[in-house]
Design a protein around this motif. Structure first.
Motif, PDB file in Angstrom:
ATOM      1  N   UNK A  95      25.797 144.800  15.054  1.00 29.86           N
ATOM      2  CA  UNK A  95      26.942 144.333  14.287  1.00 29.86           C
ATOM      3  C   UNK A  95      28.175 145.157  14.568  1.00 29.86           C
ATOM      4  N   UNK A  96      29.120 145.072  13.668  1.00 28.14           N
ATOM      5  CA  UNK A  96      30.402 145.726  13.844  1.00 28.14           C
ATOM      6  C   UNK A  96      30.255 147.231  13.653  1.00 28.14           C
ATOM      7  N   UNK A  97      30.645 147.976  14.674  1.00 31.10           N
ATOM      8  CA  UNK A  97      30.568 149.429  14.580  1.00 31.10           C
ATOM      9  C   UNK A  97      31.591 149.928  13.569  1.00 31.10           C
ATOM     10  N   UNK A  98      31.148 150.870  12.729  1.00 32.13           N
ATOM     11  CA  UNK A  98      32.045 151.442  11.742  1.00 32.13           C
ATOM     12  C   UNK A  98      31.881 150.861  10.366  1.00 32.13           C
ATOM     13  N   UNK A  99      31.220 149.724  10.234  1.00 28.54           N
ATOM     14  CA  UNK A  99      30.949 149.159   8.919  1.00 28.54           C
ATOM     15  C   UNK A  99      29.657 149.733   8.344  1.00 28.54           C
ATOM     16  N   UNK A 100      29.484 149.572   7.053  1.00 29.91           N
ATOM     17  CA  UNK A 100      28.295 150.093   6.388  1.00 29.91           C
ATOM     18  C   UNK A 100      27.156 149.084   6.422  1.00 29.91           C
ATOM     19  N   UNK A 101      25.948 149.600   6.219  1.00 34.27           N
ATOM     20  CA  UNK A 101      24.770 148.740   6.197  1.00 34.27           C
ATOM     21  C   UNK A 101      24.577 148.177   4.784  1.00 34.27           C
ATOM     22  N   UNK A 102      24.544 146.855   4.688  1.00 28.77           N
ATOM     23  CA  UNK A 102      24.313 146.149   3.427  1.00 28.77           C
ATOM     24  C   UNK A 102      22.920 145.527   3.465  1.00 28.77           C
ATOM     25  N   UNK A 103      22.135 145.814   2.454  1.00 33.02           N
ATOM     26  CA  UNK A 103      20.778 145.272   2.345  1.00 33.02           C
ATOM     27  C   UNK A 103      20.730 144.246   1.228  1.00 33.02           C
ATOM     28  N   UNK A 135      11.686 140.842   0.103  1.00 29.36           N
ATOM     29  CA  UNK A 135      11.926 140.769   1.542  1.00 29.36           C
ATOM     30  C   UNK A 135      13.394 141.084   1.799  1.00 29.36           C
ATOM     31  N   UNK A 136      13.642 142.092   2.633  1.00 34.48           N
ATOM     32  CA  UNK A 136      14.998 142.566   2.870  1.00 34.48           C
ATOM     33  C   UNK A 136      15.567 142.053   4.185  1.00 34.48           C
ATOM     34  N   UNK A 137      16.855 141.791   4.171  1.00 30.79           N
ATOM     35  CA  UNK A 137      17.633 141.524   5.378  1.00 30.79           C
ATOM     36  C   UNK A 137      18.838 142.456   5.354  1.00 30.79           C
ATOM     37  N   UNK A 138      19.234 142.964   6.512  1.00 25.59           N
ATOM     38  CA  UNK A 138      20.377 143.869   6.581  1.00 25.59           C
ATOM     39  C   UNK A 138      21.546 143.214   7.302  1.00 25.59           C
ATOM     40  N   UNK A 139      22.736 143.572   6.860  1.00 26.32           N
ATOM     41  CA  UNK A 139      23.973 143.050   7.419  1.00 26.32           C
ATOM     42  C   UNK A 139      24.952 144.217   7.518  1.00 26.32           C
ATOM     43  N   UNK A 140      26.077 144.004   8.119  1.00 26.40           N
ATOM     44  CA  UNK A 140      27.135 145.014   8.104  1.00 26.40           C
ATOM     45  C   UNK A 140      28.276 144.519   7.232  1.00 26.40           C
ATOM     46  N   UNK A 141      28.900 145.461   6.537  1.00 27.17           N
ATOM     47  CA  UNK A 141      29.944 145.095   5.582  1.00 27.17           C
ATOM     48  C   UNK A 141      30.902 146.266   5.408  1.00 27.17           C
ATOM     49  N   UNK A 142      32.164 145.943   5.222  1.00 32.91           N
ATOM     50  CA  UNK A 142      33.194 146.919   4.892  1.00 32.91           C
ATOM     51  C   UNK A 142      33.472 146.801   3.396  1.00 32.91           C
TER      52      UNK A 142
END
Length: 753
Positions: free
Chosen positions: A377-385, A433-440
């Motif tokens: 994903x986008x570098x520099x964003x945080x990991x959202x679960x 069940x977890x899925x991860x995304x990137x988010x600012x």
């Protein structure tokens, strides 16, 4: 004005450990009662005590005690204070005769503040904090730093353990009570945070109809209808509600509804039957919160490295996905039968069930976990679960039988209670069940929905059975000695039959009350508590695991002063010792050592004058881990520091709240103003105290206007919460962190027919 009022023959009242000798017989009598301003009689029992009434041919010394007739009288519906307690076994007991800290939030306080959930109601009592999750979905609470267990510590009408994993409605409740501390003697295995009792509105003697329209500045709106009446031996109280809800946080809107009924039937003079039922539904998007997954590693040189908190952002911001729905429904059913066997003895039987179903998307972002993998994903964003848990179910089944009576031995009057109870709590717990995304989180962007489902279920059962006996011994009117014993048979098992824990403990309670004058009491109690360990939180690797039950001890002493019926001052000192559970450095939920809570608490509630009412409370608390595993280094070199000496997470040292209401009837009839504040001190985010969220003060204010319109009573209310727009952390614990909701203006219009 002449009303047919209910006369309660009540014996008992109790005292220790949440145990009481309770008997009630609803007999009809003709009594002249002034109506409350809402047009119906508000029932409130007076002191339930045993009294000796010798016949003419006998002496007072030889007379047998009987159950006193107590007439329920009308009270003004705008009273902040109350002189009776309805929590659990204290039903009908005078506040001065309850040797524990009990805070009663009356209907008048609830309506004055337009409180619409349990968190808003209970912020009036000291030591209550929001724990771990955002209060947008439901009120996950702690009292005195101890979690209020969501499956055992919330009671409907003092009896049925209801499941607090949905916003419990307040609209059909007459009052909410916080019975603080251990209460295992009567209720079985519960955490020593206390019992939260929600009392249903009862049928009225004359026809009563109220229609309310509510709304707020976030766009929420709804309607509520409340109807009550009695026809001969049968009475009913019906409540219905539908509302669109919006917390003011982006993408957190939804709806809720309520249908409920409280029914009373008295086929004979000595027999009373009651049935209460309510169905609750709520769906709302769950906003994202913070969770510290990646934290600095502990070392011998720095065993408790500090964690950097994220900045407080615009409270309307939601960095979670707009499809993170939380949907839940619950049905509560309780039936009770009271039979007066003789003038001095009573038998009661109750049974009920609380059932809850829930789908949930719990989502969190680690502010210190920055994505550094371009492929992910986008570098520099945080990991959202985003964790998806589908088709969670919980069922509580409860039954209780009691025989209560009063008798004399020489100069002593005994009030004896013998009973048996069984509480079976089943839980059908699907894996998350977890899925991860990137988010600012500073500038959130939409997240595409992904379909994924729970597949593995862990089904558990708690079977808590108990036999108990309690005796209150009274010498005249100034001395009471109390003692109780409970034999428990407690089992934790998988529903398929595999037993994971079993114990048959015996617990004791004792204490005393001295009343040097009739409006003052001094008390001291010792209570042994039993508590089921709450399941591991959603974020732990052993989520849902039920750790072995444990014993707790509580000592409390205090003074209660009640110069008038509607003004009560309480001050108490308490010490609670209990097992310690927390999420450790390996993200494992564990039981380790003991915790000790010591503190002072006070409250002043009621009417200072005919025009000025107050609800004030405060607490000073010292809560620390006093024993546990020492620091250690594993074979692989991982250092694990001890938690001994650390402050209990999510536990403020100081809390306070004040709410005032002033009636302007002498200037403008029907006009009143209210206002106050809530203070919560700083709190640790985890058991290692690696970060502290700062304390905060919230200011609230409001006004109401009551007048007659076309022969009907109308009340207009406006309340503003957090009027200064304070940004603050509302909830923490177990490495979780949730920001407080934005300021809101609430309004309502009520018409009574």
């Amino acid at each position: 004005m002449l009303f047919r009022s209910r006369a309660y023959r009540t014996f008992a009242s109790t005292s220790l450990g949440g145990m009481s000798l309770f008997y009630v017989d609803m007999a009809w009598s003709q009594t002249s009662i002034p109506p409350a301003h809402d047009g119906h009689v508000v029932t409130q029992a007076t002191v339930p005590t045993s009294k000796v009434k010798p016949p003419p041919a006998r002496t007072a010394a030889s007379a047998e005690p009987v159950l006193e007739n107590i007439v329920v009288t009308g009270t003004r519906a705008n009273r902040f204070g109350t002189d009776v307690v309805q929590a659990g076994s204290f039903r009908g007991a005078k506040a001065l005769d309850t040797p524990l800290t009990v805070n009663v939030i009356s209907r008048a306080v609830i309506e004055t503040q337009q409180a619409r959930n349990l968190q808003e109601v209970l912020q009036n009592t000291a030591g209550v904090t929001v724990s771990q999750t955002t209060p947008t979905v439901y009120s996950n609470l702690a009292i005195r730093g101890i979690a209020v267990d969501n499956r055992s510590n919330y009671r409907l009408d003092g009896i049925l353990p209801i499941i607090n994993l949905i916003d419990i409605p307040i609209e059909d409740k007459d009052r909410v009570e916080a019975l603080k501390g251990a209460s295992a003697l009567y209720y079985g295995f519960t955490t020593p945070a206390g019992i939260i009792n929600l009392t249903m509105k009862r049928p009225t003697q004359k026809r009563y109809l109220e229609v309310d329209g509510v709304g707020d500045s976030n766009g929420g709106r709804g309607g509520h209808i409340d109807y009550g009446q009695t026809w001969g031996m049968f009475g009913a109280r019906i409540n219905g509600l539908y509302a669109d809800v919006d917390s003011g946080i982006d993408n957190t809107f939804g709806s809720r509804y309520l249908t409920s009924g409280a029914f009373d039937l008295k086929p004979t003079k000595n027999l009373t039957m009651r049935l209460d039922i309510e169905h609750i539904y709520k769906e709302i998007n769950e906003p994202g919160i913070f969770r510290f997954v990646k934290k600095p590693t502990s070392t011998v040189a720095d065993p408790y490295p500090s964690v950097t908190l994220p900045p407080l952002i615009d409270p309307r911001t939601n960095f979670g996905p707009d499809w993170a729905l939380n949907r839940a429904q619950e049905t509560n059913l309780l039936g009770t039968v009271d039979w007066k066997i003789t003038k001095a003895w009573n038998f009661s039987l109750s049974g009920g069930q609380s059932w809850l179903w829930r789908d949930r998307h719990f989502n969190y972002l680690d502010p210190n976990n920055i994505n550094t993998n371009p492929a992910a994903g986008v570098v520099g964003e945080n990991v959202l679960t985003v964790g998806n848990q589908q088709n969670y179910e919980a069922v509580n089944r409860n039954a209780r039988a009691e025989v209560a009576g009063t008798f004399r031995t020489g100069p002593l009057v005994h009030e004896l209670l013998v009973g048996a109870s069984v509480n079976v709590r089943d839980q059908y717990n699907p894996s998350t069940v977890n899925q991860t995304f990137t988010q600012d989180y500073l500038d959130p962007h939409p997240i595409d929905e992904v379909t994924y489902k729970s597949s593995v279920f862990t089904n558990t059962r708690i079977n808590d059975k108990g036999l108990y006996a309690f005796d209150r011994i009274k010498f005249r009117e100034w001395l009471q000695l109390l003692g109780g014993i409970r034999k428990s048979d407690y089992t934790e098992e998988m529903i398929n039959g595999a037993r994971t824990f079993h114990a048959t403990p015996i617990t004791y309670s004792y204490g005393g009350i001295i009343k040097p004058i009739k409006w003052m009491s001094l008390y001291g109690t010792y209570i042994e508590g039993l508590e089921s360990t709450p399941g591991a939180p959603t974020t732990a690797v052993n989520y849902g695991q039920q750790l072995p039950a444990a014993k707790s001890q509580q000592e409390e002493g205090g003074i209660k002063i009640q110069p008038t019926k509607n003004l009560l001052f309480q001050v108490a000192y308490f010490v609670i010792n209990r097992a310690s559970t927390y999420v450790n450095g390996a993200n494992m939920y564990v039981e380790d050592g003991r915790l000790r809570y010591r503190g002072f608490e006070f409250s002043l509630t009621g009417d200072l004058t005919d025009d000025l009412s107050i609800y004030a409370s405060g607490q000073a608390l010292n809560a620390k881990q006093i024993s546990g595993a020492p620091s250690s280094i594993s074979a692989s070199g991982v250092y694990t520091p001890t938690v001994v000496g650390r402050w209990v997470e999510n536990t403020p040292k100081y809390t306070a709240s004040v709410s005032l209401n002033y009636k302007m009837d002498r200037v403008i009839p029907g006009l009143s103003f209210n206002g106050g504040f809530v203070y919560i001190g700083r709190r640790a985010i985890d058991a290692l105290n690696q970060a502290w969220i700062p304390g905060y003060v919230l200011f609230n204010m409001g006004t109401s206007y009551h007048r007659m319109v076309s022969g009907h009573e109308m009340t207009f209310r406006v309340n503003a919460d957090n009027i200064t727009g304070k940004r603050y952390w509302a909830s923490t614990g177990a490495d979780l962190l949730a920001e407080g909701a934005p300021q809101v203006v609430k309004f309502s219009v009520a018409m009574k027919y």
